[in-house]
Design a protein around this motif. Sequence first.
Motif, PDB file in Angstrom:
ATOM      1  N   GLY A 260       0.925  -1.131   0.101  1.00  0.00           N
ATOM      2  CA  GLY A 260       0.058  -0.102   0.118  1.00  0.00           C
ATOM      3  C   GLY A 260       0.935   1.215   0.068  1.00  0.00           C
ATOM      4  N   LEU A 261       0.288   2.479  -0.707  1.00  0.00           N
ATOM      5  CA  LEU A 261       1.054   3.454  -0.748  1.00  0.00           C
ATOM      6  C   LEU A 261       0.060   4.651  -0.380  1.00  0.00           C
ATOM      7  N   ILE A 262       0.561   5.592   0.532  1.00  0.00           N
ATOM      8  CA  ILE A 262      -0.484   6.547   0.792  1.00  0.00           C
ATOM      9  C   ILE A 262       0.372   7.949   0.444  1.00  0.00           C
ATOM     10  N   GLY A 313      11.858  -5.564   3.872  1.00  0.00           N
ATOM     11  CA  GLY A 313      10.333  -5.592   3.539  1.00  0.00           C
ATOM     12  C   GLY A 313       9.280  -4.740   4.251  1.00  0.00           C
ATOM     13  N   VAL A 314       8.676  -4.114   3.303  1.00  0.00           N
ATOM     14  CA  VAL A 314       7.620  -3.161   3.910  1.00  0.00           C
ATOM     15  C   VAL A 314       6.390  -3.315   3.372  1.00  0.00           C
ATOM     16  N   HIS A 315       5.264  -3.283   4.155  1.00  0.00           N
ATOM     17  CA  HIS A 315       4.030  -3.386   3.556  1.00  0.00           C
ATOM     18  C   HIS A 315       3.149  -2.071   2.968  1.00  0.00           C
ATOM     19  N   ILE A 316       3.394  -0.977   4.005  1.00  0.00           N
ATOM     20  CA  ILE A 316       3.002   0.239   3.744  1.00  0.00           C
ATOM     21  C   ILE A 316       3.979   1.441   3.674  1.00  0.00           C
ATOM     22  N   ILE A 317       4.090   2.147   2.838  1.00  0.00           N
ATOM     23  CA  ILE A 317       4.785   3.468   2.587  1.00  0.00           C
ATOM     24  C   ILE A 317       3.754   4.868   2.634  1.00  0.00           C
ATOM     25  N   VAL A 318       4.080   5.486   3.666  1.00  0.00           N
ATOM     26  CA  VAL A 318       3.506   6.890   3.676  1.00  0.00           C
ATOM     27  C   VAL A 318       4.425   8.044   3.298  1.00  0.00           C
ATOM     28  N   ALA A 319       4.342   9.058   2.320  1.00  0.00           N
ATOM     29  CA  ALA A 319       5.254   9.539   1.599  1.00  0.00           C
ATOM     30  C   ALA A 319       4.615  11.041   1.156  1.00  0.00           C
ATOM     31  N   THR A 320       5.425  11.991   1.074  1.00  0.00           N
ATOM     32  CA  THR A 320       5.204  13.175   0.358  1.00  0.00           C
ATOM     33  C   THR A 320       5.777  13.022  -1.056  1.00  0.00           C
ATOM     34  N   PRO A 321       5.239  13.903  -1.843  1.00  0.00           N
ATOM     35  CA  PRO A 321       5.571  13.526  -3.525  1.00  0.00           C
ATOM     36  C   PRO A 321       7.151  13.765  -3.768  1.00  0.00           C
ATOM     37  N   ARG A 339      -0.922  -2.467  -4.625  1.00  0.00           N
ATOM     38  CA  ARG A 339      -2.189  -2.750  -5.143  1.00  0.00           C
ATOM     39  C   ARG A 339      -3.112  -1.848  -4.550  1.00  0.00           C
ATOM     40  N   TYR A 340      -2.301  -0.579  -3.926  1.00  0.00           N
ATOM     41  CA  TYR A 340      -3.342  -0.113  -2.856  1.00  0.00           C
ATOM     42  C   TYR A 340      -2.665   1.455  -3.331  1.00  0.00           C
ATOM     43  N   LEU A 341      -3.305   2.406  -3.659  1.00  0.00           N
ATOM     44  CA  LEU A 341      -2.918   4.027  -3.689  1.00  0.00           C
ATOM     45  C   LEU A 341      -3.902   4.827  -3.319  1.00  0.00           C
ATOM     46  N   CYS A 342      -3.442   5.702  -2.156  1.00  0.00           N
ATOM     47  CA  CYS A 342      -4.322   6.675  -1.725  1.00  0.00           C
ATOM     48  C   CYS A 342      -3.842   7.953  -1.616  1.00  0.00           C
TER      49      CYS A 342
END
Length: 621
Positions: A260-262, A313-321, A339-342
């Motif tokens: 997932g990527l937020i 190994g990472v499940h979720i990354i929260v980032a700024t552009p 498979r997950y983009l927010c």
Amino acid sequence: MAESSGKRLATRYRRDDLEDKDDPSDDDTYQPYVPVRLRKLQRLEKFGHRQPSQEPTEPKPEQHEATPTAEDAEADSRVGPKANLSLLDQHAELKKKAERAFEDEREKLLREEDILLQSVAAKNALMGVAELAKGVSYEKPIKTGWKPPAYILNFPPEKIERIRLKYKIFVEGEESPPPIKTFEEMKFPPVILNALKKKGIIKPTPIQMQGLPAVLSGRDMIGIAFTGSGKTLVFTLPVVMFSLEQEKILPFDKFEGPYGLIVCPSRELAKQTQDLIEYFAEKLEEGGFPRIRSCLCIGGTSVQSQISIINHGVHIIVATPGRLMDMLNKKIFNLEVCRYLCLDEADRMIDMGFEEDVRTIFSFFKAQRQTLLFSATMPKKIQNFARSALVKPVTVNVGRAGAASLDVTQDVEWVKPEARIVHLLETLQKTSPPVLIFAEKKQDVDSIHEYLLLKGIEAVAIHGGKDQEERSKSVEAFRQGKKDVLVATDVASKGLDFAEIQHVINYDMPGDIEDYVHRIGRTGRQGRRGMATTYTYKAVDQSVLLDLKHLLIEAKQAVPEFLAAMQGPNDNGLGLGDKGCAFCGGLGHRITACPKLLAAQTKETAGIGKKDYIPSGAADY
């Protein structure tokens, strides 16, 4: 002698009369006299407003018509061609004629707006470059292992609509899942339910009732709700559950991920989102579930520490552009299994000039993903071009997009620029701390901070010119109640949750009404009451003040006299239905007179890059 001359004159006159009688040319020009009453009847018969008179009349002249006299004109003005219509009928006819002209003008304006909006949407399709080049399109949403309880699925459509109507939930999209009113019915494990209760979250808010079932079902979604309504939970809880499911099926190995990527517009918002994900991950691990690993990728922090987490190994990354693009370009990680983009605060991110970055991020995906867009202010221009990249999206709207929270009391004051900083002390007395003060410029933030410290007020400040460590410490000190006042640029206006804030002060009116909505949304959250005071003055753009005026009217707030007296293009009384501008969401103007659209078109024509027009304090997002 006089007598003889008189006789001669009389004889001559008689001779002249006899000559005139015998002159045949006078018979041809003779016009018999027609009384005025008969002439009026003849005129009415001519215009068809009266049946021919049955009274005997003298023969009408065949060749010549009597020349109209002043008496005739006066009679016509009293009778007229509509003399047989009552004044009421004449009024109704004139009213219908005016309504037809009104409808024609209204339809013309709506047609022009629709063409303009379509042209804007067509230019900005939010799709990856590779997908556009290859013509890739997906027909069906991603499938997940979650389904609503059978008895909820069997609800009749009328009951589902009643629930949505009760909570003011508006849904668009094919086969939208039904709303669910409890977390237990959403099938979250007891560990998650207990974690929610510890945060004081007992039952879902309207956006969560409809949004969580949609996201858990694998649907692409556009989520719109006022600030403080709990949107963050709608996209963080599902990605944690999806990651847990993937980890249980096949554990993530080294260098693998993310799933997932937020993406958030500011470092502070990204940090807040990461903290919430970490909270749920810790509670799951305490409950005996596998550890969910997440990584925060933002500017101003060590890249090496982020690489170390990702390499395990990472499940979720929260980032700024900015940091995300840098790491993707350097191939520090990839999005092959993502498979997950927010996109949180999606419209603000695109407005700040990150549209090309977002489009490039889409190009790094190797397969279909579930795409979510969330914001409190998402005008139709964002919704329209976002749909091009979404697969059968569900649009969930709680209230009007861009509306201010009704739990915030808004106060607008006319204050001269040079008197604002002194007036702050008086404004701070309106409520108890904590108080958040917003200013447009970094220099103003520093000046206010220094002034408050000199007056003995416990205050901290953040803006784009400060390093990340100082910004983080300031926000934490304010959040923990160690400081009474936080002074900030708009870096603190997007999505940050300060639950106890009593008062928001706008030191200056922002140049965009959407920024104003986000700013005042830092108070009045989660059902609490709050207050917002805004300083304005002569130099403020009139279009922004008109938007503010209509926003106050919509929220049933007191409108100051100087705002009430202002009249704009949206006050033309045409009744155009969907009020406001479809491009920026402002209520004080239409899209045909949108200053923001004009500015965007001017910049596009001039070829100005994003760094040239990012607002103050936003350059390091």
